[in-house]
Design a protein around this motif. Structure first.
Motif, PDB file in Angstrom:
ATOM      1  N   GLN A 194       0.862  -1.176   0.000  1.00 55.30           N
ATOM      2  CA  GLN A 194       0.000   0.000   0.000  1.00 55.30           C
ATOM      3  C   GLN A 194       0.901   1.229   0.000  1.00 55.30           C
ATOM      4  O   GLN A 194       2.019   1.183   0.513  1.00 55.30           O
ATOM      5  N   GLU A 195       0.411   2.324  -0.521  1.00 54.67           N
ATOM      6  CA  GLU A 195       1.215   3.534  -0.623  1.00 54.67           C
ATOM      7  C   GLU A 195       0.427   4.731  -0.099  1.00 54.67           C
ATOM      8  O   GLU A 195      -0.752   4.877  -0.392  1.00 54.67           O
ATOM      9  N   ALA A 196       1.105   5.545   0.684  1.00 55.95           N
ATOM     10  CA  ALA A 196       0.516   6.790   1.183  1.00 55.95           C
ATOM     11  C   ALA A 196       1.386   7.946   0.711  1.00 55.95           C
ATOM     12  O   ALA A 196       2.606   7.912   0.862  1.00 55.95           O
ATOM     13  N   ILE A 197       0.754   8.952   0.133  1.00 52.90           N
ATOM     14  CA  ILE A 197       1.481  10.115  -0.357  1.00 52.90           C
ATOM     15  C   ILE A 197       0.919  11.353   0.327  1.00 52.90           C
ATOM     16  O   ILE A 197      -0.291  11.525   0.413  1.00 52.90           O
ATOM     17  N   GLY A 198       1.804  12.179   0.834  1.00 52.63           N
ATOM     18  CA  GLY A 198       1.380  13.409   1.488  1.00 52.63           C
ATOM     19  C   GLY A 198       2.334  14.538   1.169  1.00 52.63           C
ATOM     20  O   GLY A 198       3.431  14.322   0.652  1.00 52.63           O
ATOM     21  N   TYR A 199       1.910  15.745   1.474  1.00 57.27           N
ATOM     22  CA  TYR A 199       2.781  16.897   1.278  1.00 57.27           C
ATOM     23  C   TYR A 199       2.384  17.993   2.250  1.00 57.27           C
ATOM     24  O   TYR A 199       1.282  18.010   2.786  1.00 57.27           O
ATOM     25  N   GLY A 200       3.336  18.877   2.497  1.00 59.52           N
ATOM     26  CA  GLY A 200       3.058  19.977   3.402  1.00 59.52           C
ATOM     27  C   GLY A 200       4.218  20.939   3.463  1.00 59.52           C
ATOM     28  O   GLY A 200       5.289  20.698   2.909  1.00 59.52           O
ATOM     29  N   TYR A 201       3.984  22.029   4.143  1.00 60.05           N
ATOM     30  CA  TYR A 201       5.006  23.060   4.356  1.00 60.05           C
ATOM     31  C   TYR A 201       5.610  22.824   5.737  1.00 60.05           C
ATOM     32  O   TYR A 201       5.181  23.409   6.714  1.00 60.05           O
ATOM     33  N   TYR A 202       6.557  21.912   5.824  1.00 62.36           N
ATOM     34  CA  TYR A 202       7.177  21.538   7.087  1.00 62.36           C
ATOM     35  C   TYR A 202       8.424  22.377   7.313  1.00 62.36           C
ATOM     36  O   TYR A 202       9.036  22.877   6.373  1.00 62.36           O
ATOM     37  N   SER A 203       8.811  22.482   8.582  1.00 64.93           N
ATOM     38  CA  SER A 203      10.028  23.232   8.894  1.00 64.93           C
ATOM     39  C   SER A 203      10.653  22.676  10.154  1.00 64.93           C
ATOM     40  O   SER A 203      10.025  21.941  10.909  1.00 64.93           O
ATOM     41  N   GLY A 204      11.912  23.024  10.372  1.00 65.74           N
ATOM     42  CA  GLY A 204      12.627  22.601  11.560  1.00 65.74           C
ATOM     43  C   GLY A 204      13.770  21.674  11.211  1.00 65.74           C
ATOM     44  O   GLY A 204      14.224  21.611  10.067  1.00 65.74           O
ATOM     45  N   THR A 205      14.218  20.918  12.203  1.00 62.39           N
ATOM     46  CA  THR A 205      15.294  19.948  12.008  1.00 62.39           C
ATOM     47  C   THR A 205      14.745  18.747  11.233  1.00 62.39           C
ATOM     48  O   THR A 205      13.535  18.591  11.065  1.00 62.39           O
ATOM     49  N   ALA A 206      15.645  17.874  10.789  1.00 56.06           N
ATOM     50  CA  ALA A 206      15.217  16.660  10.085  1.00 56.06           C
ATOM     51  C   ALA A 206      14.263  15.845  10.955  1.00 56.06           C
ATOM     52  O   ALA A 206      13.249  15.329  10.464  1.00 56.06           O
ATOM     53  N   ASP A 207      14.569  15.719  12.258  1.00 57.62           N
ATOM     54  CA  ASP A 207      13.694  14.970  13.163  1.00 57.62           C
ATOM     55  C   ASP A 207      12.325  15.632  13.293  1.00 57.62           C
ATOM     56  O   ASP A 207      11.297  14.953  13.309  1.00 57.62           O
ATOM     57  N   GLU A 208      12.299  16.952  13.369  1.00 61.20           N
ATOM     58  CA  GLU A 208      11.018  17.672  13.489  1.00 61.20           C
ATOM     59  C   GLU A 208      10.182  17.541  12.219  1.00 61.20           C
ATOM     60  O   GLU A 208       8.961  17.347  12.284  1.00 61.20           O
ATOM     61  N   ILE A 209      10.833  17.619  11.075  1.00 57.87           N
ATOM     62  CA  ILE A 209      10.124  17.451   9.809  1.00 57.87           C
ATOM     63  C   ILE A 209       9.578  16.029   9.704  1.00 57.87           C
ATOM     64  O   ILE A 209       8.429  15.816   9.304  1.00 57.87           O
ATOM     65  N   GLY A 210      10.369  15.052  10.080  1.00 57.18           N
ATOM     66  CA  GLY A 210       9.900  13.661  10.086  1.00 57.18           C
ATOM     67  C   GLY A 210       8.695  13.477  10.989  1.00 57.18           C
ATOM     68  O   GLY A 210       7.733  12.791  10.628  1.00 57.18           O
ATOM     69  N   GLN A 211       8.734  14.107  12.158  1.00 54.67           N
ATOM     70  CA  GLN A 211       7.612  14.015  13.091  1.00 54.67           C
ATOM     71  C   GLN A 211       6.362  14.665  12.507  1.00 54.67           C
ATOM     72  O   GLN A 211       5.255  14.142  12.642  1.00 54.67           O
ATOM     73  N   GLN A 212       6.514  15.792  11.839  1.00 47.47           N
ATOM     74  CA  GLN A 212       5.371  16.470  11.218  1.00 47.47           C
ATOM     75  C   GLN A 212       4.743  15.601  10.123  1.00 47.47           C
ATOM     76  O   GLN A 212       3.511  15.512  10.011  1.00 47.47           O
ATOM     77  N   CYS A 213       5.589  14.962   9.335  1.00 52.23           N
ATOM     78  CA  CYS A 213       5.082  14.062   8.288  1.00 52.23           C
ATOM     79  C   CYS A 213       4.331  12.893   8.902  1.00 52.23           C
ATOM     80  O   CYS A 213       3.215  12.558   8.479  1.00 52.23           O
ATOM     81  N   ALA A 214       4.929  12.256   9.895  1.00 51.31           N
ATOM     82  CA  ALA A 214       4.292  11.109  10.554  1.00 51.31           C
ATOM     83  C   ALA A 214       2.976  11.508  11.197  1.00 51.31           C
ATOM     84  O   ALA A 214       1.984  10.777  11.105  1.00 51.31           O
ATOM     85  N   THR A 215       2.938  12.665  11.825  1.00 51.32           N
ATOM     86  CA  THR A 215       1.704  13.140  12.458  1.00 51.32           C
ATOM     87  C   THR A 215       0.613  13.354  11.413  1.00 51.32           C
ATOM     88  O   THR A 215      -0.556  13.016  11.652  1.00 51.32           O
ATOM     89  N   GLY A 216       0.983  13.881  10.254  1.00 50.11           N
ATOM     90  CA  GLY A 216       0.007  14.072   9.185  1.00 50.11           C
ATOM     91  C   GLY A 216      -0.629  12.764   8.757  1.00 50.11           C
ATOM     92  O   GLY A 216      -1.852  12.675   8.604  1.00 50.11           O
ATOM     93  N   PHE A 217       0.176  11.721   8.587  1.00 47.03           N
ATOM     94  CA  PHE A 217      -0.367  10.414   8.217  1.00 47.03           C
ATOM     95  C   PHE A 217      -1.181   9.805   9.354  1.00 47.03           C
ATOM     96  O   PHE A 217      -2.217   9.196   9.124  1.00 47.03           O
TER      97      PHE A 217
END
Length: 87
Positions: free
Chosen positions: A23-46
């Motif tokens: 299965q595939e999930a695709i998302g996008y957004g205007y994220y900012s911060g450190t690599a860890d913070e951006i990863g957390q924002q992406c995960a939270t979105g999903f």
């Protein structure tokens, strides 16, 4: 994935394709911060998307692949979960 040849089904001129157990999930957004913070924002979105989270968190899938790219200020994320290790 598994190659599907239409000729095997009596369609000799058909175009083949790969069938995957994933299965595939695709998302996008205007994220900012450190690599860890951006990863957390992406995960939270999903996680906040019940439809995506239902299969991303399913024990049915043992393998995960993640792709990330940025265009301008927008981040694009693709997460694929699968039953088979393709690589």
């Amino acid at each position: 994935g598994e190659w599907v040849d239409p000729a095997d089904y009596g369609v000799p001129d058909g175009e083949g394709y790969y069938r995957t157990s994933s299965q595939e999930a695709i998302g996008y957004g205007y994220y900012s911060g450190t690599a860890d913070e951006i990863g957390q924002q992406c995960a939270t979105g999903f996680k906040n998307s019940a439809g995506h989270w239902a299969y991303l968190s399913s024990s049915e899938y043992s393998y995960t692949g993640v792709g990330v790219t940025k265009q301008g200020d927008k981040w694009f994320v693709c997460v694929m979960v699968g039953r088979v290790n393709y690589g």
